[in-house]
Design a protein around this motif. Structure first.
Motif, short mmCIF file in Angstrom:
data_model
loop_
_atom_site.label_atom_id
_atom_site.label_comp_id
_atom_site.label_asym_id
_atom_site.label_seq_id
_atom_site.Cartn_x
_atom_site.Cartn_y
_atom_site.Cartn_z
N LYS A 53 11.75 91.52 -130.25
CA LYS A 53 10.31 91.49 -130.50
C LYS A 53 10.12 91.61 -132.01
N VAL A 54 9.22 90.78 -132.56
CA VAL A 54 8.87 90.84 -133.98
C VAL A 54 7.46 91.41 -134.06
N GLN A 78 9.77 82.67 -132.83
CA GLN A 78 9.17 83.55 -131.85
C GLN A 78 7.84 84.11 -132.34
N PRO A 79 7.00 84.53 -131.41
CA PRO A 79 5.69 85.08 -131.79
C PRO A 79 5.83 86.36 -132.62
N ARG A 102 12.07 93.67 -136.40
CA ARG A 102 12.56 92.78 -135.34
C ARG A 102 13.65 93.56 -134.65
N ALA A 103 13.43 93.86 -133.37
CA ALA A 103 14.36 94.71 -132.64
C ALA A 103 14.35 94.32 -131.17
N PRO A 104 15.37 94.72 -130.42
CA PRO A 104 15.33 94.50 -128.97
C PRO A 104 14.04 95.09 -128.38
N ALA A 142 14.15 87.17 -143.77
CA ALA A 142 15.33 87.23 -144.65
C ALA A 142 16.46 88.02 -143.99
N ALA A 143 16.12 89.12 -143.32
CA ALA A 143 17.15 89.95 -142.70
C ALA A 143 17.79 89.26 -141.49
N ALA A 144 16.99 88.54 -140.72
CA ALA A 144 17.50 87.91 -139.50
C ALA A 144 18.19 86.59 -139.78
N GLY A 145 17.79 85.92 -140.85
CA GLY A 145 18.43 84.67 -141.22
C GLY A 145 18.00 83.49 -140.37
N ALA A 146 18.80 82.45 -140.42
CA ALA A 146 18.45 81.16 -139.81
C ALA A 146 18.27 81.22 -138.30
N ARG A 147 18.85 82.21 -137.65
CA ARG A 147 18.76 82.24 -136.18
C ARG A 147 17.35 82.44 -135.64
N ILE A 148 16.42 82.92 -136.48
CA ILE A 148 15.06 83.07 -135.96
C ILE A 148 14.10 82.02 -136.52
#
Length: 139
Positions: free
Chosen positions: A9-10, A61-62, A122-124, A36-42
């Motif tokens: 969830k962001v 993601q929303p 951004r965390a589970p 920036a922290a999550a990178g290209a995957r999001i």
């Protein structure tokens, strides 16, 4: 796709007493930290319209945006630390600076003394839900 279709969830939490331009500014900066922290995957693919014009990609993601009092914002930050959920922060002092290097002045402020005006994470889902418990979505 909705919020629950992703593993994480962001969310952004902004202080409820800010001017509209400040809320928007804080939200934009905080989401840049999450990205920036999550990178290209999001990040999704670049966009293109029917005429072939290219546009930058967006988050996949929303983003949930919440408003909270300064006290509640401090609680959110504390909960994030307790759950080891990395988060971006924005302090009141950052409104007076013009660039990232000047924002490093936060290094001179103790954790408990930070004048938070916004945080983003951004965390589970279960971790984010615990951090965000009791907040109301931004109107």
């Amino acid at each position: 796709m909705g919020v629950t279709d992703f593993d994480t969830k962001v969310a952004v939490v902004v202080r409820d007493d800010l001017a509209a331009w400040q809320r928007l500014n804080v939200t934009a900066f905080l989401i840049s930290g999450v990205t920036a922290a999550a990178g290209a995957r999001i990040v999704g693919k670049p966009y293109q319209d029917a005429d072939g014009e290219q546009y930058l990609p967006l988050l996949r993601q929303p983003v949930l945006v919440y408003a909270a009092s300064g006290t509640k914002l401090a609680t959110v930050a504390r909960r994030a630390r307790e759950r080891e959920a990395p988060f971006a922060l924005y302090t009141a002092e950052m409104f007076a600076t013009g660039h990232d290097d000047a924002n490093r002045a936060v290094e001179a402020v103790a954790t408990e003394d930070l004048d938070l005006v916004g945080v983003a994470l951004r965390a589970p889902h279960n971790v984010a839900d615990g951090v965000l418990r009791g907040l109301k979505r931004h109107p």
